[in-house]
Design a protein around this motif. Structure first.
Motif, mmCIF file in Angstrom:
data_model
loop_
_atom_site.group_PDB
_atom_site.id
_atom_site.type_symbol
_atom_site.label_atom_id
_atom_site.label_comp_id
_atom_site.label_asym_id
_atom_site.label_seq_id
_atom_site.Cartn_x
_atom_site.Cartn_y
_atom_site.Cartn_z
ATOM 1 N N GLU A 217 1.094 -1.115 0.092
ATOM 2 C CA GLU A 217 0.046 0.153 0.025
ATOM 3 C C GLU A 217 0.803 1.237 0.093
ATOM 4 O O GLU A 217 0.620 2.199 -0.397
ATOM 5 C CB GLU A 217 -0.949 0.173 1.135
ATOM 6 N N LYS A 218 2.043 1.147 0.408
ATOM 7 C CA LYS A 218 3.071 2.352 0.552
ATOM 8 C C LYS A 218 3.848 2.371 -0.995
ATOM 9 O O LYS A 218 3.774 3.406 -1.469
ATOM 10 C CB LYS A 218 4.121 2.216 1.325
ATOM 11 N N LEU A 219 4.205 1.094 -1.600
ATOM 12 C CA LEU A 219 4.981 0.943 -2.833
ATOM 13 C C LEU A 219 4.179 1.297 -3.992
ATOM 14 O O LEU A 219 4.817 2.059 -5.043
ATOM 15 C CB LEU A 219 5.569 -0.503 -2.883
ATOM 16 N N VAL A 220 2.915 0.891 -4.126
ATOM 17 C CA VAL A 220 2.231 1.043 -5.234
ATOM 18 C C VAL A 220 1.895 2.380 -5.644
ATOM 19 O O VAL A 220 2.005 2.904 -6.681
ATOM 20 C CB VAL A 220 0.852 0.211 -5.238
ATOM 21 N N PRO A 221 1.649 3.255 -4.614
ATOM 22 C CA PRO A 221 1.252 4.815 -4.906
ATOM 23 C C PRO A 221 2.620 5.428 -5.203
ATOM 24 O O PRO A 221 2.705 6.400 -6.171
ATOM 25 C CB PRO A 221 0.797 5.382 -3.858
ATOM 26 N N ILE A 222 3.542 5.025 -4.587
ATOM 27 C CA ILE A 222 5.119 5.901 -4.988
ATOM 28 C C ILE A 222 5.470 5.390 -6.483
ATOM 29 O O ILE A 222 5.862 6.125 -7.086
ATOM 30 C CB ILE A 222 6.089 5.340 -3.876
ATOM 31 N N MET A 223 5.325 3.979 -6.818
ATOM 32 C CA MET A 223 6.082 3.517 -7.915
ATOM 33 C C MET A 223 5.070 4.079 -9.235
ATOM 34 O O MET A 223 5.580 4.572 -10.371
ATOM 35 C CB MET A 223 6.121 2.258 -8.212
ATOM 36 N N ALA A 224 3.713 4.336 -9.133
ATOM 37 C CA ALA A 224 3.002 4.784 -10.031
ATOM 38 C C ALA A 224 3.142 6.218 -10.197
ATOM 39 O O ALA A 224 3.201 6.669 -11.230
ATOM 40 C CB ALA A 224 1.483 4.512 -9.597
ATOM 41 N N ALA A 225 3.412 7.006 -9.203
ATOM 42 C CA ALA A 225 3.622 8.464 -9.115
ATOM 43 C C ALA A 225 4.936 8.846 -9.874
ATOM 44 O O ALA A 225 5.062 9.499 -10.672
ATOM 45 C CB ALA A 225 3.668 8.819 -7.711
ATOM 46 N N ILE A 226 5.977 7.914 -9.668
ATOM 47 C CA ILE A 226 7.296 8.153 -10.414
ATOM 48 C C ILE A 226 7.028 7.857 -11.895
ATOM 49 O O ILE A 226 7.464 8.818 -12.505
ATOM 50 C CB ILE A 226 8.192 7.330 -9.637
#
Length: 463
Positions: A217-226
């Motif tokens: 739940e932390k990784l998915v929003p971050i990787m998508a944003a990048i």
């Protein structure tokens, strides 16, 4: 060993060709049409799913007595869906089928939303709680609807196929992507990448479902944003080509021979099949993988998670994969692009699928920075896929062998992850694809058998 590989490789490739071009497209497209009609276009609830995801977006890593929050479940599902296929898949579809393949990718994803809705609601309804842990997925809805020895056979066949395809070989090829791109972009040896990756994965795997949910739940929003930020920078820099980019997607969907060569009939078949194959195996609708995550969600009713599952397909295909496709087309296929004025087949062997994305981003970022950006994106995408796929395999190992099989499975998975960072085998990739394809057969049979329940759960959830 080399002789064995040389003998087996063409055989497996031949089998995969028939499975991918005929059996799977018919099954998965057929299932998408079936559930779209039977549910009266369940895709109309996509907005509800998107609202649920973004309304519950959190980076706090909340824990539950069992299972996951709805957002954690869809984050785990998206983590598995958004893998190297979103970069390599779009590139491969465009290289082989031309820009028009993206149009057919959209069509297939739209149909796939209804299939993944069925997977999610049936996984929710048939899940069980064993030793305080929530377990759900195709093996449980297959045996629920198909009784007796045949149901057990189909469930066992699926469990073995997904454990091999995703838990072992799948994680290996994902770690291979991480190792090779990092070594190319940053010069770090593959074995060092392997040690670090195995250490991180071991901590998460041993922590169980709760730790995995907290990470995804932390990784998915971050990787998508990048990735979205990088892609949007390219699109803004090439904004004058955006109308022509969309024009090419729609034009070459129906006139593919103009860009990939050959007769019209063969060209249109290639464009459609490439869009279908790359789209289906990017968003995984109908494969039977993501239901394991959606079964974990703590929601009021199965329909809620079904709507969220559809939103996962939308994010995977219509946002992430499409963004990559637009970057490639607007930089390489426009009037000043390096592929302009020639058939795609002329450059397939010189650019390659992953390099196509690196070349595209390099047009705006510069060659070196473009390669590094794609390497970082691939790391996040492939790492998140490893996490999701390991969990999916674990559920099926538990089904086959009980809890005693989980620790050996985890150790073997870590070994495959390490080996993947140091070696690459075309046979391993092909065997992974074959096991992936074979998962679809029992899963679709189970889904069709559960059609009446899908309709009832939709009715109950939308009263």
């Amino acid at each position: 060993m080399e002789n064995l590989t040389a003998t087996l490789l063409p055989i497996v490739q031949k089998i995969n060709g028939y499975l991918a071009d005929y059996v799977l497209i018919v099954l998965l497209v057929g299932a998408g049409l079936w559930f779209t009609v039977k549910t009266g276009f369940v895709q109309r609830y996509l907005g509800q799913g998107l609202k649920s995801i973004f309304g519950n977006l959190s980076l706090k890593g909340g824990k539950h007595e069992s299972g996951m929050s709805s957002f954690q479940a869809v984050a785990t599902a998206i983590a598995a869906q958004v893998g190297t296929g979103n970069i390599v898949g779009a590139s491969g579809a465009i290289l082989t089928g031309g820009p028009g393949a993206i149009f057919w990718m959209w069509v297939i994803a739209f149909l796939g939303m209804s299939t993944i809705y069925a997977e999610a609601v049936l996984a929710q309804k048939t899940r069980i709680i064993k030793d305080g842990e929530v377990l759900g997925g195709p093996v449980y809805y297959i045996t629920h609807f198909i009784k007796g020895g045949f149901g057990k056979f189909l469930a066992g066949f699926f469990a073995i196929a997904i454990t091999i395809a995703l838990g072992f070989f799948g994680c290996m090829v994902q770690s291979n992507s991480i190792g090779s791109t990092i070594e190319t972009a940053f010069g770090i040896p593959g074995w060092i990448v392997g040690i670090v990756l195995v250490g991180i994965c071991a901590l998460i795997f041993i922590g169980g479902t709760q730790r995995l949910a907290s990470v995804t739940e932390k990784l998915v929003p971050i990787m998508a944003a990048i990735f979205l930020a990088g892609g949007l920078i390219v699109l803004i820099a090439r904004i004058k080509y955006i109308p022509a980019t969309f024009g090419m997607i729609f034009k070459y969907a129906f006139q593919p021979q103009a860009i990939i060569g050959g007769a019209f009939g063969m060209a249109i078949k290639t464009a459609i099949s490439q869009g279908a194959k790359r789209g289906l195996f990017s968003n995984e609708a109908g494969m039977g993988s993501t239901p394991h995550a959606h079964a974990q969600a703590n929601v009021k009713n199965p329909h809620e998670q079904g709507a969220v599952a559809m939103a996962g397909v939308f994010i995977d295909t219509f946002v992430v994969l499409t963004l990559n496709a637009l970057v490639i087309i607007c930089t390489l296929y426009t009037e000043d692009g390096i592929l302009a004025g020639g058939y795609v087949g002329d450059v397939v062997n010189t650019i390659g699928k992953t390099n196509l994305a690196q070349t595209a981003f390099g047009v705006v970022f510069g060659e070196s920075l473009g390669a590094m950006f794609v390497a970082v994106a691939l790391f996040f995408f492939a790492f998140s896929t490893i996490l999701g796929w390991n969990m999916f395999g674990k559920v099926n190992v538990n089904y086959l062998f009980g809890k005693k099989g989980v620790l050996p499975y985890t150790i073997i998975s870590l070994v495959f992850i390490f080996l993947g960072t140091m070696m690459s085998s075309d046979l391993v990739w092909e065997l992974t694809d074959m096991a992936n394809y074979l998962m679809v057969l029992p899963n679709v049979v189970g889904l069709i058998a559960g059609t009446a329940m899908v309709k009832q759960l939709l009715k109950d959830g939308t009263k």
